[in-house]
Design a protein around this motif. Structure first.
Motif, short mmCIF file in Angstrom:
data_model
loop_
_atom_site.label_atom_id
_atom_site.label_comp_id
_atom_site.label_asym_id
_atom_site.label_seq_id
_atom_site.Cartn_x
_atom_site.Cartn_y
_atom_site.Cartn_z
N UNK A 281 -10.17 -0.13 4.05
CA UNK A 281 -9.26 0.56 3.14
C UNK A 281 -8.17 -0.37 2.62
N UNK A 282 -7.65 -1.18 3.50
CA UNK A 282 -6.48 -1.98 3.12
C UNK A 282 -6.42 -3.19 4.03
N UNK A 283 -6.08 -4.34 3.45
CA UNK A 283 -5.94 -5.55 4.24
C UNK A 283 -4.52 -6.06 4.09
N UNK B 90 -1.70 -13.78 0.67
CA UNK B 90 -1.70 -14.19 -0.74
C UNK B 90 -2.56 -13.23 -1.56
N UNK B 91 -2.61 -13.48 -2.86
CA UNK B 91 -3.36 -12.60 -3.75
C UNK B 91 -4.83 -12.55 -3.38
N UNK C 100 -5.39 -10.44 -0.28
CA UNK C 100 -5.31 -9.01 -0.55
C UNK C 100 -6.49 -8.51 -1.35
N UNK C 101 -7.07 -9.41 -2.13
CA UNK C 101 -8.24 -9.03 -2.93
C UNK C 101 -9.52 -9.14 -2.12
N UNK D 92 -10.93 -7.17 -0.23
CA UNK D 92 -11.75 -5.96 -0.35
C UNK D 92 -12.76 -6.12 -1.49
N UNK E 218 -10.40 -7.79 -9.41
CA UNK E 218 -8.94 -7.83 -9.59
C UNK E 218 -8.47 -9.22 -10.01
N UNK F 211 -11.63 1.47 -6.97
CA UNK F 211 -11.63 1.28 -5.53
C UNK F 211 -10.54 2.13 -4.92
N UNK G 104 -1.50 -7.18 -3.65
CA UNK G 104 -1.28 -6.31 -2.50
C UNK G 104 -0.78 -4.94 -2.95
N UNK H 256 -1.62 -3.52 -5.75
CA UNK H 256 -2.80 -2.82 -6.26
C UNK H 256 -3.62 -2.28 -5.10
N UNK H 257 -3.77 -3.13 -4.10
CA UNK H 257 -4.61 -2.78 -2.96
C UNK H 257 -4.03 -1.58 -2.20
N UNK H 258 -2.74 -1.59 -1.98
CA UNK H 258 -2.13 -0.47 -1.27
C UNK H 258 -2.21 0.79 -2.12
#
Ligand SMILES: Nc1nc2c(c(=O)[nH]1)N[C@H]1C(S)=C(S)[C@@H](COP(=O)(O)OP(=O)(O)OC[C@H]3O[C@@H](n4cnc5c(=O)[nH]c(N)nc54)[C@H](O)[C@@H]3O)O[C@H]1N2
Ligand SMILES: Nc1nc2c(c(=O)[nH]1)N[C@H]1C(S)=C(S)[C@@H](COP(=O)(O)OP(=O)(O)OC[C@H]3O[C@@H](n4cnc5c(=O)[nH]c(N)nc54)[C@H](O)[C@@H]3O)O[C@H]1N2
Ligand code: SF4
Ligand code: SF4
Ligand code: SF4
Ligand code: SF4
Ligand code: SF4
Ligand SMILES: [Mo]
Lengths: 294, 944, 261
Positions: B43-45, B59-60, B63-64, B66, B793, B940, C30, C32-34
């Motif tokens: 779900x989330x990192x 970093x970006x 986070x991407x 996923x 993303x 997503x 991050x 966006x992800x959250x």
């Protein structure tokens, strides 16, 4: 701003429709029965058509009713409320006139005023936006009202009034453009001001946040070439005022010339309205280094 | 009426069902991550706050993760090629079939000519396994990507001071007061550098960025030195000259901890010219001021001379320090004389030298921590020189990179700022003397393991990988006279050498994790041609290619057999002390990855596949005596493999009682302990051992206890690298092993034991008027090489790359916004969009690296911006230099290490008509996607 | 203008440090992800693997180049998300009441179930801080991570916005501007932060901490340089051009220096 067909159609048609209603409410022209029905039909078709068109701009039109709730603060909400109010009041007036042959002057006047208020509200949706300095000028409501009244006069067959209003409209439109051209600068609309980095020097965008586009750019960073705009302005003035005006004044009054004049004018309205959006600079686009003064 | 109405919000929604802690692999920084799982899905990192590398930030790319994990470009099953090479036409097969094919190809090679397998492993984080595998197979042809990446940096660091930047060391972010960063865009230490820069700013330290481009870290630096590419060596040597001229060097440090006082043979006629004077125990000698006698450098109480003429048995000797001072105290290095080339004003050089000196010597740090050095001398305190440096490929990816990196280390050492508070600090298992590393081995014997590790640090000509007949033993020609110290191999030369059959033909090219047909090669189009070229009888010139990738990359299309890897969230991995761990200056650390989700495709972790393939081929080390598989998979290997008794891939929780750190018997619960601890292990270095590690008795003892060494290994830094002089001597005709004549001059220049500078090779060879401009690439922080483009993303941020052109060049050519240009090098021409940039060295253009893509790759639309406007600079760079007219083609590499000289590229630029289709050139014909194309729209997160 | 609260108890917001932002986009992704799997509808992406990928983001990084005459040009990375304005025009234009500013903490939010997606609020925002999600048809904007900052399912230390927690350069700080002693208020005061684009009259809560002045290379001449040890005048301040340093001078100096050790 992106000249979206839905908003152009909405503002242009509803302006014409409410403009005509405003005339009909004060009994201009003096019609009843079938003729009245035709006039009201045209007015309603334009006004309602415009309003319906505006919903094409919505992400969730099924919730459109919620838009009536915030009339205390929102011009868009007010516009909705007044549009519906004027349509209802004028509906009563029209029904009595068409079916009962009954003229209710007070209702008509109220309806006319409400119609004009609707137009004013529409104009204020744009005129209120500090973010779009070209719109955010005192002339904007007058311009919208002038468009509505000119269209109303034309559609209601008031040849000389229409011709007069067209002259006024041309002046107003010209003034709106001219003042509009200075507005961005007057509002401090520079990339230096937007970024607060002006004290360090001249600012330019080196890299956009993303290599492609986004909602904001699509919606608000539209740019028309200066030359193209001038050409369109001339065409718009010719169509919305000069030509129909000349036609009306110089030719014998008749249905054909009236029809041609209307067609020309409406084409002009669309051209001017396209420009109204297309030329409008949104300050957020400054962050993308758009709208740099040439 | 005026009442404010607002909805009631649930401000405490459930975040996830569970957090699984593992290690990121969206790049090689290896940050700790918390993977939030819900309903079995990621779900989330977020960053793991306890993790030593990233301390919670991410970093970006991280986070991407996923989007990377669910990428539509993921390979689904093993595949064999059915169309022509390069077409991308494949058929899915089973793992059994894939292993059978691989084994049928490779087993016969091992029985006769193990060297006919070339196994090169690209961006490999498991080199201790892959090299072991290659060694057991017996081929000398193994390396990872270091040769085209930054071996100059690594080798210069290790030869000079027994460790290097990034993986092996770090600035003392908490104490440095002045920090200079040379040629860094992102670096591997992505998050730690940002965390560090932010600490420096918080403490008011001064940051100086030396870089032709003022972006990223250079944008926030307090001062930007917009140096002309390829000239850092000159700039640094000029700083050194100023410091020497002012006597602003740390003499005590130089005497105690470096070979500055070592006596060097100064008799040009002598066979040992340029080598040190040794006593009978093999100890280098220094001249004692008290007695006037030579004494061993490490004798207690010795007071060495730094400048003297000493004649020993008729031969003149002088201290290395003196040779160095004489070399740099000449006008060649005067600020005025380097200003034009470097583009740095003389006053700036002088002022920076002064600031360095002031900060190092007048803002000295003293820590009240007694310690004892390797000579047995006790010290009451630790003295710090708070100037720190960091550098990366901007100085190393040049043909003078090794010596430039050496120059920078020399500067650090002269200032006494290595392994002291406020300076540069090593991370375990470093420091480690260059002599403590293996030397290269390259002698294949049929059906047997190789005679030793492939890669290492040559100590002299005797360590070169050259066959008795004088030809290179390795397919990449590493460790030859052309580039004697190619410590990481030369992966970038493999395909062209194999294609040319020079030094010999190979049969199977086995590659892992390197996009060699595209962004990791120079001359990408030429490489594609070599990979598809056929002999007269219709066979491919490179007969067989096996490749492991996780995604549908450009390279996949050129392989005959594909071993599909998992994503980083689906496999076991270890980031091991045997390899390049995640240690910090204050702690020994290592970490793991583990399958936080199970693969939903028929894919296997490459390391597991390799172990299983090894067992199938009955490679020693991978089977027991009875021939049964020794390890089931990588997890089994990680826990049970022992390199030396008690020392294995992971340091933590070893032994039966699970308390062993670094040493101890295998513990079957080891991986569980790592998982419980957040995926990593950390063992702090004691206070007394925190600085002066190469000379600090407490550190040495601690390291031995941890299995880092088997015996204490203190050493001194090499301001003068004697090993290099041995190659120079050979070039002068001395010694048995002799280089070919055409290389003598190059060796004499390149193997200077003291840092030096020469004009980058390409620059020297091309006409400066015809190609007046430097062309560079930089890593974008939000993209990792070619991988990022499959990420829905990240590709929105960098979907295409313009060429950034300096204001000066822009005006000179009358460019306007939206323009395109032809960019031409001696090798080729490309057509690209341009953008103006003023914060750029006036002679330079640059672009983001590896954004351009081949049509059909990465499950992208054929008209994706990456394939249209996006472009690669690689088409302009060639692995060989332009002809010199001597009938030879010299490689476009550093002559010491063979590092690919990416940033030597010289170009010219002209305005191009804007193409109607806005297509950059060259546009390569599309490949077929074996995985289809990604979905149109995505949302997503809609399941949560 | 009735629907903005007269005042808010807290003024929660961000302080963004332009002096240290390296433009890495970590906060963008991050965020966006959250937010794609938390508050409201997911943040969708159109043509995600195609020719014109475009998606919804709540935070974006611009990179500007700033050039003053006679100084080298400077690069400034500039993160931009909603500034949670006190006089938020985006709220007052909203016809449905979907846009609102919370009375207790000042966070400006969109109640998505009321939003008709007319876009007017995005038109009203001078900063470009709102994006209409093409799949859901509702307006998206920075929520200041309202579902994190009070979230009892998160450890206390993590009750801060996702972008703040993830920023590797520590360029983003979260706090209460109503409290003059808060981290953000103090930082803003110390660093002379001004509200962004005040001409627009939005009274933004977020503040940008301006880049610190750069060492100006023009001033080289004024700065002390090293005195060569062989400079017999003993005066360190000679910008002596090509000082003819030589190894000879070194020897004498070394002798003395080594004696001292
Ligand atoms: N986000 C991200 N991180 C990465 C990677 C990635 O692809 N993306 N790749 C990883 C890999 S494999 C590597 S090797 C590292 C590389 O990390 P870096 O060394 O940071 O990588 P480059 O982007 O090659 O940056 C080279 C820098 O040197 C500058 N430069 C070029 N020539 C010169 C010169 O002559 N002198 C000076 N002073 N500067 C010069 C360039 O302008 C650029 O800023 O990054 C790693 N980290
Ligand atoms: N012009 C120019 N070119 C350069 C450079 C430059 O600065 N300028 N830098 C050079 C440098 S330093 C480097 S390191 C190279 C990097 O170049 P490459 O090493 O080719 O880099 P990547 O694009 O990261 O490609 C690695 C391959 O690994 C695959 N991969 C990703 N994850 C996994 C995994 O988990 N398992 C497996 N099996 N495969 C995986 C990817 O899909 C990709 O195909 O580029 C070099 N090329
Ligand atoms: S720097 Fe970013 S991509 Fe690399 S490991 Fe760390 S979080 Fe992952
Ligand atoms: S994460 Fe921090 S440093 Fe990176 S772009 Fe965002 S604010 Fe700037
Ligand atoms: S930044 Fe824009 S969206 Fe946010 S509160 Fe201010 S006006 Fe509204
Ligand atoms: S888009 Fe939604 S939130 Fe924005 S003004 Fe329209 S209804 Fe309100
Ligand atoms: S506060 Fe939350 S929603 Fe706002 S930009 Fe940061 S991460 Fe995005
Ligand atoms: Mo690399």
């Amino acid at each position: 701003m992106h000249p979206a067909p839905s908003v152009i159609v909405f503002t242009a048609l509803s302006g014409l429709g409410f403009g005509l209603l405003a005339f009909l409410g004060v009994n201009v022209p003096d019609v009843t029965g079938m003729t009245a029905f035709i006039f009201f039909f045209i007015a309603y078709a334009l006004a309602v058509g415009g309003l319906v068109a505006s919903t094409f701009h919505l992400g969730n039109p099924q919730r459109a009713l919620k838009a009536f709730t915030q009339w205390r603060s929102s011009w868009l909400s007010r516009e909705g409320v007044f549009a519906v109010l004027s349509l209802c009041v004028m509906g009563i007036y029209a029904a009595c006139l068409i079916f009962l042959d009954l003229r209710l002057p007070v209702v008509g006047i109220i309806g006319s005023i409400l119609s004009l208020i609707s137009v004013y509200c529409t104009s204020m949706i744009y005129g209120q936006l500090k973010t779009v300095p070209r719109w955010n000028q005192p002339l904007t409501p007058f311009l919208f009202l002038a468009y509505a009244q000119t269209g109303g006069a034309l559609l209601s067959g008031q040849v000389y009034l229409a011709a007069g209003l067209m002259v006024l409209l041309m002046i107003l439109q010209y003034a709106h453009w001219t003042i509009g051209d200075t507005r961005l600068a007057a509002a401090g609309g520079t990339i230096e001001a937007a970024t607060g980095l002006g004290h360090l020097g001249k600012v330019r965008l080196l890299e956009s946040p993303h290599s492609g586009t986004n909602y904001l750019l699509r919606e608000m960073a539209y740019e028309v070439g200066r030359k193209h705009a001038v050409k369109l302005r001339v065409i718009a003035l010719l169509l919305l005022g000069f030509l129909p005006c000349a036609l009306l004044v110089l030719t014998a009054p008749g249905h054909l010339s009236a029809l041609v004049a209307i067609v020309l004018h409406v084409a002009g309205v669309f051209a001017a309205r396209w420009l109204f959006f297309a030329e409008a600079e949104h300050v957020q686009a400054l962050y993308y280094d758009r709208h740099r003064a040439a | 009426m005026n009442k404010h109405i607002q909805p009631d919000l649930d401000t405490s929604p459930k975040v996830s069902d569970e957090i699984r802690k593992t290690t990121c692999y969206m790049c090689a920084c290896r940050c700790g991550i918390n993977v939030h799982m819900q309903d079995g899905k990621v779900k989330y990192i977020e960053g793991n706050r306890d993790h030593p590398i990233n301390r919670g930030v991410l970093c970006a790319k991280g986070s991407a993760g996923i989007m990377q994990h669910y990428s539509p470009a993921r390979l689904k099953a093993p595949m064999k090629r059915v169309g022509p090479r390069g077409s991308g036409e494949f058929e899915e097969i089973s793992w059994d079939e894939a292993f059978q094919i691989a084994s049928d190809w490779m087993t016969p090679l091992r029985e006769k000519h193990p060297e006919k397998l070339a196994f090169f492993t690209g961006r490999d984080q498991s080199q201790s396994l892959t090299s072991y595998w290659a060694q057991q197979f017996g081929t000398p042809n193994y390396a990872a990507h270091g040769g085209f990446c930054s071996v100059n940096m690594a080798a210069a660091g290790i030869y000079t001071m027994g460790g290097a930047f990034w993986e092996f060391g770090q600035p003392d972010w908490e104490r440095a007061k002045m920090f200079m960063i040379f040629g860094v865009a992102e670096d591997h230490d992505s998050n730690p550098i940002k965390l560090g820069l932010s600490r420096l700013k918080e403490r008011g330290a001064k940051i100086v960025g030396v870089n032709p481009v003022r972006s990223g870290y250079n944008a926030i630096a307090d001062e930007w030195v917009g140096i002309t590419p390829g000239t850092d060596g000159l700039f640094i040597l000029s700083l050194i000259r100023e410091l020497l001229a002012a006597g602003k060097v740390d003499l005590e440090y130089l005497i105690r901890y470096t070979n500055a006082p070592y006596l060097v043979n100064c008799d040009p006629e002598s066979d040992d010219h340029g080598l040190f004077l040794y006593d009978n125990d093999g100890k280098p000698q220094v001249l004692d001021r008290a007695t006037g006698e030579p004494l061993p450098f490490d004798q207690q109480g010795v007071k060495p001379e730094l400048a003297t003429n000493y004649t020993h048995k008729g031969t003149l000797y002088r201290p290395a320090f003196q040779l160095m001072a004489e070399k740099y105290l000449v006008d060649d290095y005067a600020p005025e004389n380097v200003a034009e080339r470097t583009g740095v004003k003389p006053d700036t050089i002088r002022r920076l030298a002064a600031e360095l000196a002031r900060t190092a010597f007048e803002e000295e740090i003293v820590i009240n921590q007694p310690w004892t050095d390797f000579r047995g001398e006790k010290h009451d305190e630790m003295i710090g020189r708070p100037v720190a440096f960091h550098a990366m490929r901007g100085i190393s990816a040049h043909s003078n990179g090794f010596q430039t990196c050496r120059a920078l280390h020399l500067l650090q050492i002269l200032l006494g700022s290595v392994e002291v508070p406020g300076g540069f600090r090593f991370k375990p298992p470093y420091p480690k003397p260059v002599t403590g590393h293996p030397r290269p081995h390259a002698k294949p014997v049929a059906n047997s393991p190789l005679n030793g590790p492939h890669l290492g640090f040559p100590q002299g000509p005797e360590d070169l990988a050259i066959k008795a007949n004088g030809t290179p033993a390795r397919i990449d020609k590493a460790f030859t006279w052309e580039n004697p110290m190619s410590a990481h191999g030369m992966m970038h030369m493999v395909i062209s050498n194999a294609h040319a059959g020079d030094p010999y033909k190979i049969d199977t090219l086995f590659m892992y994790m390197a996009n060699m047909s595209w962004n990791s090669s120079m001359n990408s189009r030429g490489v594609m041609d070599m990979l598809t070229d056929k002999t007269e009888d219709g066979e491919y010139v490179i007969p067989r290619i096996i490749y492991s990738d996780s995604y549908s990359s450009e390279m996949v299309a050129f392989a005959d057999l594909i071993l599909p890897d998992t994503t980083y969230l689906e496999r076991h991995d270890c980031i091991s002390l045997l390899d390049r761990p995640i240690s910090e200056a204050e702690a020994m650390c290592d970490s793991i990855r583990w399958p936080v989700v199970e693969p939903d495709r028929d894919v296997r972790g490459f390391q597991s596949a390799l172990i299983q393939l090894g067992a199938k081929m009955k490679l020693p080390g991978f089977v027991n005596e009875d021939g049964a598989a020794k390890y089931q998979d990588y997890a089994d290997y990680i826990v049970n493999h022992e390199r030396r008794p008690g020392v294995g891939p992971l340091a933590g929780w070893r032994g039966e009682d699970e308390t062993g750190s670094g040493r101890g018997a295998p513990n079957p619960n080891q991986i569980d302990r790592y998982i419980e601890n957040g995926g990593f292990y950390m063992d702090h270095i004691p206070e007394e051992a925190l600085f002066y590690k190469p000379w600090n008795k407490a550190y040495q003892d601690w390291a031995v206890e941890r299995g880092i060494f088997d015996a204490p290994s203190p050493y001194t830094f090499n301001i003068y690298v004697e090993q290099m002089q041995k190659f120079r001597l050979a070039a002068e005709g001395k010694g048995e092993l002799q280089p070919p004549d055409h290389l003598r001059e190059q060796l004499k220049m390149a193997m200077d034991p003291l840092p030096t500078w020469w004009q980058p090779f390409e620059e020297a060879l091309v006409d400066g008027e015809e190609y007046p401009i430097h062309a560079l690439t930089q890593r974008p922080a939000a993209m990792y090489h070619s991988w990022g483009s499959q990420n829905a993303w990240l590709r929105q941020i960098h979907g295409h790359n313009p060429l950034y052109v300096s204001g000066e060049i822009w005006e000179q050519h009358g460019f306007e916004e939206g323009d395109w240009a032809y960019l031409k090098s001696h090798h080729g021409e490309i057509q690209v969009p341009v953008v103006r940039m003023d914060a750029l060295n006036p002679k330079t253009v640059w672009t983001w690296n590896a954004i351009g893509k081949r049509k059909g790759a990465w499950a992208l639309d054929q008209d994706a911006p990456e394939t249209k406007k996006g472009f690669l600079l690689n088409h302009l760079i060639h692995e060989l230099l332009p002809p010199k007219g001597d009938g030879l083609r010299w490689s476009n590499s550093d002559p010491v290490t063979g590092q690919a000289a990416w940033y030597d590229l010289r170009v010219n630029i002209r305005k191009a008509p804007t193409p109607d289709n806005l297509q950059s050139e060259p546009a390569i014909a599309p490949q077929k996607s074996p995985v289809g194309q990604g979905p149109k729209n995505i949302r997503y997160g809609e399941d949560f | 203008m009735t629907t903005l609260p007269q005042s808010t108890h807290k003024k929660l917001g961000l302080a963004i440090d332009l002096d240290i932002c390296v433009g890495c986009h970590a906060c963008v992704i991050n965020c966006k992800e959250w937010n794609t799997s938390n508050y409201g509808a997911p943040l969708s992406d159109q043509d995600a693997y195609g020719a014109e990928p475009v998606g919804t983001f709540l935070n974006r990084i611009h990179t500007f180049e700033v050039k003053a005459a006679d100084k080298p040009a400077q690069t400034v990375h500039f993160p931009k998300s909603c500034l949670h304005c006190d006089d938020a025009p985006c709220v007052t234009v909203c016809p449905t009441g979907a846009s609102y500013k919370r009375a207790d903490d000042g966070i400006v939010l969109v109640n998505e179930s009321d939003c008709i997606g007319c876009g007017l609020c995005a038109w009203a925002c001078p900063y470009g801080a709102r994006e209409l999600d093409a799949a859901e048809g509702v307006m998206k904007k920075c929520t200041l991570c309202v579902d994190r900052i009070y979230n009892e399912n998160l450890p206390e230390i993590d009750r801060e916005p996702a972008c703040v927690r993830t920023c590797p350069a520590n360029a983003r700080h979260f706090g209460d501007y109503a409290d003059p002693d808060s981290n953000v208020s103090r930082m803003a005061a110390e660093r002379g932060a001004v509200p962004l684009f005040p001409e627009q009259g939005t009274s933004p809560v977020n503040r940008y901490l301006p880049p610190r002045p750069k060492a100006d290379i023009q001033t080289d001449g004024d700065i002390d340089i090293l005195a060569p040890f062989l400079d017999t005048s003993g005066n360190g301040n000679t910008a002596s051009g090509t000082s003819s340093t030589s190894a000879k001078g070194l020897l004498g100096w070394l002798d003395k220096a080594l004696e001292a050790i």
